[in-house]
Design a protein around this motif. Structure first.
Motif, mmCIF file in Angstrom:
data_model
loop_
_atom_site.group_PDB
_atom_site.id
_atom_site.type_symbol
_atom_site.label_atom_id
_atom_site.label_comp_id
_atom_site.label_asym_id
_atom_site.label_seq_id
_atom_site.Cartn_x
_atom_site.Cartn_y
_atom_site.Cartn_z
ATOM 1 N N TYR A 3 4.255 6.288 3.020
ATOM 2 C CA TYR A 3 5.211 5.200 2.829
ATOM 3 C C TYR A 3 4.860 4.059 3.775
ATOM 4 C CZ TYR A 3 8.040 8.481 0.225
ATOM 5 O OH TYR A 3 8.484 9.372 -0.715
ATOM 6 N N ASP A 27 6.230 10.525 5.553
ATOM 7 C CA ASP A 27 7.158 10.968 4.522
ATOM 8 C C ASP A 27 8.428 10.120 4.590
ATOM 9 O OD1 ASP A 27 8.424 11.939 6.809
ATOM 10 O OD2 ASP A 27 7.901 14.015 6.418
ATOM 11 N N GLU A 28 9.378 10.422 3.686
ATOM 12 C CA GLU A 28 10.603 9.623 3.627
ATOM 13 C C GLU A 28 11.422 9.711 4.906
ATOM 14 O OE1 GLU A 28 13.632 9.091 0.242
ATOM 15 O OE2 GLU A 28 11.891 10.080 -0.647
ATOM 16 N N ASP A 54 6.690 2.992 -1.448
ATOM 17 C CA ASP A 54 5.839 4.170 -1.542
ATOM 18 C C ASP A 54 4.379 3.750 -1.684
ATOM 19 O OD1 ASP A 54 5.615 3.343 -4.162
ATOM 20 O OD2 ASP A 54 6.720 5.032 -5.001
ATOM 21 N N VAL A 60 11.407 1.722 -2.294
ATOM 22 C CA VAL A 60 12.203 2.940 -2.204
ATOM 23 C C VAL A 60 13.608 2.599 -1.743
ATOM 24 C CG1 VAL A 60 12.387 5.206 -1.116
ATOM 25 C CG2 VAL A 60 10.148 4.321 -1.760
#
Length: 71
Positions: A3, A27-28, A54, A60
């Motif tokens: 990301y 990651d998120e 992303d 996102v």
């Protein structure tokens, strides 16, 4: 999935003030941590907005800070 977190400082006119800061997140959860830290850690009167995308470039989420409430 990787990301990208973009941090923009917002001026009085509502437009970005300077070149954005760009961070890469694994990651998120990492992206949320970076966005929260950068936006919440800004000085009063110098708001920031975090935009997380992303690896394909799809947005996102956008984070502009907590809502202030007064009792």
């Amino acid at each position: 999935m990787a990301y990208r977190v973009r941090i923009d400082r917002i001026g009085k006119t509502g437009m970005p003030r300077s070149a954005p800061r760009i961070y890469n997140a694994r990651d998120e959860a990492d992206a949320v941590t970076i966005a929260t830290y950068e936006v919440e850690g800004s000085k009063p009167g110098r708001p920031r907005v975090a935009t997380v995308t992303d690896s394909a470039g799809h947005r996102v989420f956008i984070y502009s800070g907590r809502v202030g409430t007064t009792l």
